[in-house]
Design a protein around this motif. Structure first.
Motif, PDB file in Angstrom:
ATOM      1  N   VAL A  19       0.834  -1.204   0.000  1.00 47.58           N
ATOM      2  CA  VAL A  19       0.000   0.000   0.000  1.00 47.58           C
ATOM      3  C   VAL A  19       0.871   1.258   0.000  1.00 47.58           C
ATOM      4  O   VAL A  19       0.600   2.225  -0.727  1.00 47.58           O
ATOM      5  CB  VAL A  19      -0.950  -0.009   1.213  1.00 47.58           C
ATOM      6  N   ILE A  20       1.918   1.273   0.819  1.00 47.23           N
ATOM      7  CA  ILE A  20       2.814   2.433   0.887  1.00 47.23           C
ATOM      8  C   ILE A  20       3.521   2.636  -0.444  1.00 47.23           C
ATOM      9  O   ILE A  20       3.659   3.770  -0.929  1.00 47.23           O
ATOM     10  CB  ILE A  20       3.817   2.248   2.030  1.00 47.23           C
ATOM     11  N   TYR A  21       3.952   1.550  -1.060  1.00 51.34           N
ATOM     12  CA  TYR A  21       4.621   1.648  -2.367  1.00 51.34           C
ATOM     13  C   TYR A  21       3.686   2.282  -3.394  1.00 51.34           C
ATOM     14  O   TYR A  21       4.077   3.205  -4.117  1.00 51.34           O
ATOM     15  CB  TYR A  21       5.055   0.258  -2.810  1.00 51.34           C
ATOM     16  N   ARG A  22       2.443   1.806  -3.482  1.00 52.45           N
ATOM     17  CA  ARG A  22       1.503   2.349  -4.465  1.00 52.45           C
ATOM     18  C   ARG A  22       1.165   3.799  -4.164  1.00 52.45           C
ATOM     19  O   ARG A  22       0.944   4.596  -5.074  1.00 52.45           O
ATOM     20  CB  ARG A  22       0.230   1.503  -4.493  1.00 52.45           C
ATOM     21  N   LEU A  23       1.108   4.153  -2.879  1.00 52.64           N
ATOM     22  CA  LEU A  23       0.794   5.525  -2.504  1.00 52.64           C
ATOM     23  C   LEU A  23       1.850   6.488  -3.020  1.00 52.64           C
ATOM     24  O   LEU A  23       1.525   7.522  -3.630  1.00 52.64           O
ATOM     25  CB  LEU A  23       0.664   5.627  -0.980  1.00 52.64           C
ATOM     26  N   PHE A  24       3.109   6.187  -2.825  1.00 47.24           N
ATOM     27  CA  PHE A  24       4.185   7.074  -3.286  1.00 47.24           C
ATOM     28  C   PHE A  24       4.386   6.963  -4.793  1.00 47.24           C
ATOM     29  O   PHE A  24       4.745   7.942  -5.447  1.00 47.24           O
ATOM     30  CB  PHE A  24       5.482   6.743  -2.545  1.00 47.24           C
ATOM     31  N   PHE A  25       4.161   5.782  -5.352  1.00 47.62           N
ATOM     32  CA  PHE A  25       4.246   5.609  -6.806  1.00 47.62           C
ATOM     33  C   PHE A  25       3.194   6.476  -7.493  1.00 47.62           C
ATOM     34  O   PHE A  25       3.460   7.083  -8.543  1.00 47.62           O
ATOM     35  CB  PHE A  25       4.031   4.134  -7.144  1.00 47.62           C
ATOM     36  N   SER A  26       2.005   6.568  -6.910  1.00 46.73           N
ATOM     37  CA  SER A  26       0.914   7.334  -7.507  1.00 46.73           C
ATOM     38  C   SER A  26       1.130   8.833  -7.413  1.00 46.73           C
ATOM     39  O   SER A  26       0.356   9.597  -8.000  1.00 46.73           O
ATOM     40  CB  SER A  26      -0.413   6.967  -6.826  1.00 46.73           C
ATOM     41  N   ALA A  27       2.155   9.272  -6.690  1.00 50.89           N
ATOM     42  CA  ALA A  27       2.452  10.702  -6.668  1.00 50.89           C
ATOM     43  C   ALA A  27       2.876  11.192  -8.039  1.00 50.89           C
ATOM     44  O   ALA A  27       2.724  12.374  -8.363  1.00 50.89           O
ATOM     45  CB  ALA A  27       3.552  10.987  -5.636  1.00 50.89           C
ATOM     46  N   TYR A  28       3.410  10.289  -8.875  1.00 49.15           N
ATOM     47  CA  TYR A  28       3.817  10.648 -10.234  1.00 49.15           C
ATOM     48  C   TYR A  28       2.847  10.127 -11.283  1.00 49.15           C
ATOM     49  O   TYR A  28       2.543  10.816 -12.248  1.00 49.15           O
ATOM     50  CB  TYR A  28       5.218  10.090 -10.531  1.00 49.15           C
ATOM     51  N   ILE A  29       2.375   8.917 -11.111  1.00 48.13           N
ATOM     52  CA  ILE A  29       1.491   8.309 -12.106  1.00 48.13           C
ATOM     53  C   ILE A  29       0.558   7.348 -11.393  1.00 48.13           C
ATOM     54  O   ILE A  29       1.005   6.542 -10.571  1.00 48.13           O
ATOM     55  CB  ILE A  29       2.307   7.579 -13.197  1.00 48.13           C
ATOM     56  N   PRO A  30      -0.753   7.430 -11.643  1.00 48.51           N
ATOM     57  CA  PRO A  30      -1.695   6.540 -10.947  1.00 48.51           C
ATOM     58  C   PRO A  30      -1.401   5.080 -11.252  1.00 48.51           C
ATOM     59  O   PRO A  30      -1.169   4.701 -12.402  1.00 48.51           O
ATOM     60  CB  PRO A  30      -3.061   6.968 -11.517  1.00 48.51           C
ATOM     61  N   ALA A  31      -1.396   4.266 -10.198  1.00 50.72           N
ATOM     62  CA  ALA A  31      -1.194   2.837 -10.388  1.00 50.72           C
ATOM     63  C   ALA A  31      -2.464   2.197 -10.924  1.00 50.72           C
ATOM     64  O   ALA A  31      -3.554   2.769 -10.872  1.00 50.72           O
ATOM     65  CB  ALA A  31      -0.778   2.181  -9.059  1.00 50.72           C
ATOM     66  N   ARG A  32      -2.313   0.996 -11.461  1.00 48.23           N
ATOM     67  CA  ARG A  32      -3.453   0.269 -12.000  1.00 48.23           C
ATOM     68  C   ARG A  32      -4.477   0.031 -10.889  1.00 48.23           C
ATOM     69  O   ARG A  32      -4.151  -0.438  -9.799  1.00 48.23           O
ATOM     70  CB  ARG A  32      -2.991  -1.067 -12.582  1.00 48.23           C
ATOM     71  N   ARG A  33      -5.722   0.334 -11.186  1.00 44.56           N
ATOM     72  CA  ARG A  33      -6.792   0.158 -10.199  1.00 44.56           C
ATOM     73  C   ARG A  33      -7.716  -0.960 -10.673  1.00 44.56           C
ATOM     74  O   ARG A  33      -8.510  -0.785 -11.578  1.00 44.56           O
ATOM     75  CB  ARG A  33      -7.578   1.455 -10.028  1.00 44.56           C
ATOM     76  N   TYR A  34      -7.582  -2.087 -10.050  1.00 41.84           N
ATOM     77  CA  TYR A  34      -8.480  -3.200 -10.337  1.00 41.84           C
ATOM     78  C   TYR A  34      -8.473  -4.140  -9.138  1.00 41.84           C
ATOM     79  O   TYR A  34      -7.628  -4.044  -8.245  1.00 41.84           O
ATOM     80  CB  TYR A  34      -8.059  -3.933 -11.617  1.00 41.84           C
ATOM     81  N   GLN A  35      -9.436  -5.051  -9.124  1.00 41.85           N
ATOM     82  CA  GLN A  35      -9.592  -5.942  -7.997  1.00 41.85           C
ATOM     83  C   GLN A  35      -8.594  -7.093  -8.124  1.00 41.85           C
ATOM     84  O   GLN A  35      -8.747  -7.970  -8.967  1.00 41.85           O
ATOM     85  CB  GLN A  35     -11.035  -6.490  -7.946  1.00 41.85           C
ATOM     86  N   ARG A  36      -7.561  -7.082  -7.283  1.00 38.97           N
ATOM     87  CA  ARG A  36      -6.591  -8.163  -7.301  1.00 38.97           C
ATOM     88  C   ARG A  36      -7.075  -9.338  -6.459  1.00 38.97           C
ATOM     89  O   ARG A  36      -7.815  -9.167  -5.501  1.00 38.97           O
ATOM     90  CB  ARG A  36      -5.242  -7.691  -6.740  1.00 38.97           C
ATOM     91  N   THR A  37      -6.629 -10.540  -6.825  1.00 36.84           N
ATOM     92  CA  THR A  37      -6.859 -11.687  -5.967  1.00 36.84           C
ATOM     93  C   THR A  37      -5.870 -11.632  -4.800  1.00 36.84           C
ATOM     94  O   THR A  37      -4.905 -10.874  -4.821  1.00 36.84           O
ATOM     95  CB  THR A  37      -6.661 -12.992  -6.754  1.00 36.84           C
ATOM     96  N   ARG A  38      -6.109 -12.444  -3.802  1.00 26.83           N
ATOM     97  CA  ARG A  38      -5.207 -12.439  -2.646  1.00 26.83           C
ATOM     98  C   ARG A  38      -3.803 -12.886  -3.047  1.00 26.83           C
ATOM     99  O   ARG A  38      -2.811 -12.352  -2.549  1.00 26.83           O
ATOM    100  CB  ARG A  38      -5.770 -13.356  -1.560  1.00 26.83           C
ATOM    101  N   THR A  39      -3.743 -13.853  -3.939  1.00 24.57           N
ATOM    102  CA  THR A  39      -2.432 -14.323  -4.386  1.00 24.57           C
ATOM    103  C   THR A  39      -1.681 -13.225  -5.114  1.00 24.57           C
ATOM    104  O   THR A  39      -0.479 -13.009  -4.890  1.00 24.57           O
ATOM    105  CB  THR A  39      -2.596 -15.542  -5.305  1.00 24.57           C
ATOM    106  N   GLU A  40      -2.361 -12.496  -6.011  1.00 26.47           N
ATOM    107  CA  GLU A  40      -1.722 -11.399  -6.735  1.00 26.47           C
ATOM    108  C   GLU A  40      -1.269 -10.299  -5.785  1.00 26.47           C
ATOM    109  O   GLU A  40      -0.189  -9.722  -5.968  1.00 26.47           O
ATOM    110  CB  GLU A  40      -2.684 -10.831  -7.773  1.00 26.47           C
ATOM    111  N   GLU A  41      -2.069 -10.016  -4.783  1.00 30.16           N
ATOM    112  CA  GLU A  41      -1.701  -8.978  -3.815  1.00 30.16           C
ATOM    113  C   GLU A  41      -0.469  -9.388  -3.017  1.00 30.16           C
ATOM    114  O   GLU A  41       0.430  -8.575  -2.776  1.00 30.16           O
ATOM    115  CB  GLU A  41      -2.882  -8.714  -2.873  1.00 30.16           C
ATOM    116  N   VAL A  42      -0.405 -10.662  -2.608  1.00 28.48           N
ATOM    117  CA  VAL A  42       0.739 -11.147  -1.836  1.00 28.48           C
ATOM    118  C   VAL A  42       2.001 -11.148  -2.698  1.00 28.48           C
ATOM    119  O   VAL A  42       3.085 -10.730  -2.255  1.00 28.48           O
ATOM    120  CB  VAL A  42       0.450 -12.550  -1.281  1.00 28.48           C
ATOM    121  N   VAL A  43       1.889 -11.613  -3.957  1.00 26.32           N
ATOM    122  CA  VAL A  43       3.052 -11.642  -4.846  1.00 26.32           C
ATOM    123  C   VAL A  43       3.565 -10.229  -5.113  1.00 26.32           C
ATOM    124  O   VAL A  43       4.779  -9.970  -5.089  1.00 26.32           O
ATOM    125  CB  VAL A  43       2.693 -12.350  -6.171  1.00 26.32           C
TER     126      VAL A  43
END
Length: 306
Positions: A19-43
Motif C-alpha cells: 500500500v505504501i509503495y503504491r501511494l508514493f508511486f501514484s504521486a507521479y502516475i496513478p497505479a493500476r486500479r483493479y480488484q486483485r486476488t489475494r495471491t496477486e496482492e501477496v506476490v
C-alpha cells in the motif's frame, strides 16, 4: 494469540508495504486500479518488499542503528523473541507455577518484541515509500528515454518489463505520459465510432470498472460527423471539404459508453490557444482601437438536423 501475531506480521510485512509503495508511486502516475486476488496482492507485496527488507536488515543488524533508541523494557531482544515464540507453541516450559509472574513476564516479552518490530517496520516502510517514489519518477520520464544511450535503454526495459505492468494501459493511451517532456502539455483528442456514428473531441476523463476495463469517456468540444450529408452531397455532385461535415454537439461534455464504441483513433495535438477577451484586446491594441464584434455563428442541432 497466534492469530493476532500472524495478522500483525501479515499486515506489517506484506500488505502495508504494498500500500505504501503504491501511494508514493501514484504521486507521479496513478497505479493500476483493479480488484486483485489475494495471491496477486501477496506476490506484488513480496516483490516490492524484498529490496527494502534487505536494506532494513543490513542497517539494523550490521550498523549501530539497530540499537537506537535503546530499549530497557523486559528482557533482552533474543530472550524476548524466544519467550513469545514459546508462548505461541504450548509446551511444558509454560506450565505456570505462578500465573501472575508468568503473565507479567509474557507482557514484558511481547512489549519488547513489539517495539523491536516497530523499529524494523518503520525503516522498512520508509524504504518502501522511497522505492515507490523512485519507481514513479522513473516511469514519469518514460517518454524522455533515448534508446541510443545504454542507461536509458536499461531504464526503458525496466519500465516495460516491470513497472508499467502496474500502470493501467488507459493511463498511457489517454494521457501524454509516454511523450517527451516538451509535449506533456499536448491535448489528447479522440475520433470514436460509437453506434455507427463518428464523434470527435478532446478527452478530459475516463472511467474504469473494478477489473480495469474501460466503462466510458468524457469529451469536450465534441462534434458529430454528418455522414448522411456527405452521401447526399456526393449524389448531387457537390464537393465540400470533409471538415464542413462536422457539427458541434451542444453541452459542455459528451459521455460515450465504452460498450458502444467500435473503434477509436487517438491524436496528441498542441493545445489550442484560448480566445482573447475584449479587455485583453484593448490592453494590447489600446483604448482607441475599434473592435467590431463578429456576427454569431449559425448553429445546427446535430441531433435533430436531417
Amino acid at each position: 494469540m497466534s492469530a493476532l501475531v500472524a495478522g500483525f506480521l501479515l499486515i506489517g510485512y506484506l500488505l502495508a508495504p504494498g500500500v505504501i509503495y503504491r501511494l508514493f508511486f501514484s504521486a507521479y502516475i496513478p497505479a493500476r486500479r483493479y480488484q486483485r486476488t489475494r495471491t496477486e496482492e501477496v506476490v506484488f507485496s513480496l516483490l516490492v518488499t524484498m529490496v527494502p527488507f534487505l536494506l532494513s536488515w543490513i542497517l539494523l543488524i550490521q550498523t549501530p542503528l539497530g540499537h537506537y533508541p535503546t530499549l530497557t523494557i523486559g528482557s533482552a531482544k533474543t530472550e524476548a523473541y524466544r519467550t513469545v515464540f514459546r508462548s505461541l507453541l504450548p509446551g511444558p516450559e509454560l506450565a505456570p507455577s505462578n500465573p501472575i509472574v508468568l503473565r507479567a513476564h509474557l507482557a514484558d516479552a511481547y512489549l519488547r518484541s513489539f517495539f523491536e518490530q516497530a523499529r524494523f517496520l518503520a525503516l522498512l516502510w520508509l524504504f518502501c515509500g522511497i522505492e515507490g517514489w523512485i519507481s514513479g519518477l522513473i516511469v514519469s520520464r518514460y517518454g524522455e528515454y533515448n534508446t541510443n544511450q545504454s542507461i536509458h535503454r536499461l531504464l526503458k526495459r525496466f519500465c516495460d518489463d516491470f513497472l508499467l505492468t502496474y500502470v493501467s494501459e488507459w493511463e498511457l493511451l489517454f494521457t501524454t505520459r509516454s511523450l517527451p517532456r516538451s509535449q506533456q502539455d499536448f491535448d489528447v483528442e479522440i475520433d470514436a465510432l460509437a453506434a455507427d456514428i463518428l464523434y470527435r473531441g478532446k478527452l478530459v476523463d475516463w472511467f474504469l470498472d473494478q477489473d480495469g476495463k474501460l466503462e466510458g469517456i468524457f469529451l469536450e468540444r465534441a462534434a458529430r460527423y454528418q455522414q448522411k450529408d456527405l452521401e447526399r452531397d456526393r449524389e448531387r455532385g457537390a464537393e465540400k471539404p470533409r471538415e464542413a461535415y462536422w457539427r458541434m454537439i451542444p453541452g459542455a461534455k459528451l459521455y460515450l459508453v465504452a460498450s458502444t464504441i467500435a473503434n477509436y483513433n487517438i491524436r496528441y495535438v498542441p493545445p489550442s490557444q484560448p480566445e482573447m477577451t475584449l479587455a485583453e484586446l484593448r490592453a494590447r491594441f489600446g483604448d482607441e482601437a475599434i473592435i467590431t464584434p463578429l456576427p454569431p455563428d449559425s448553429f445546427e442541432d446535430p441531433i435533430n438536423s436531417p
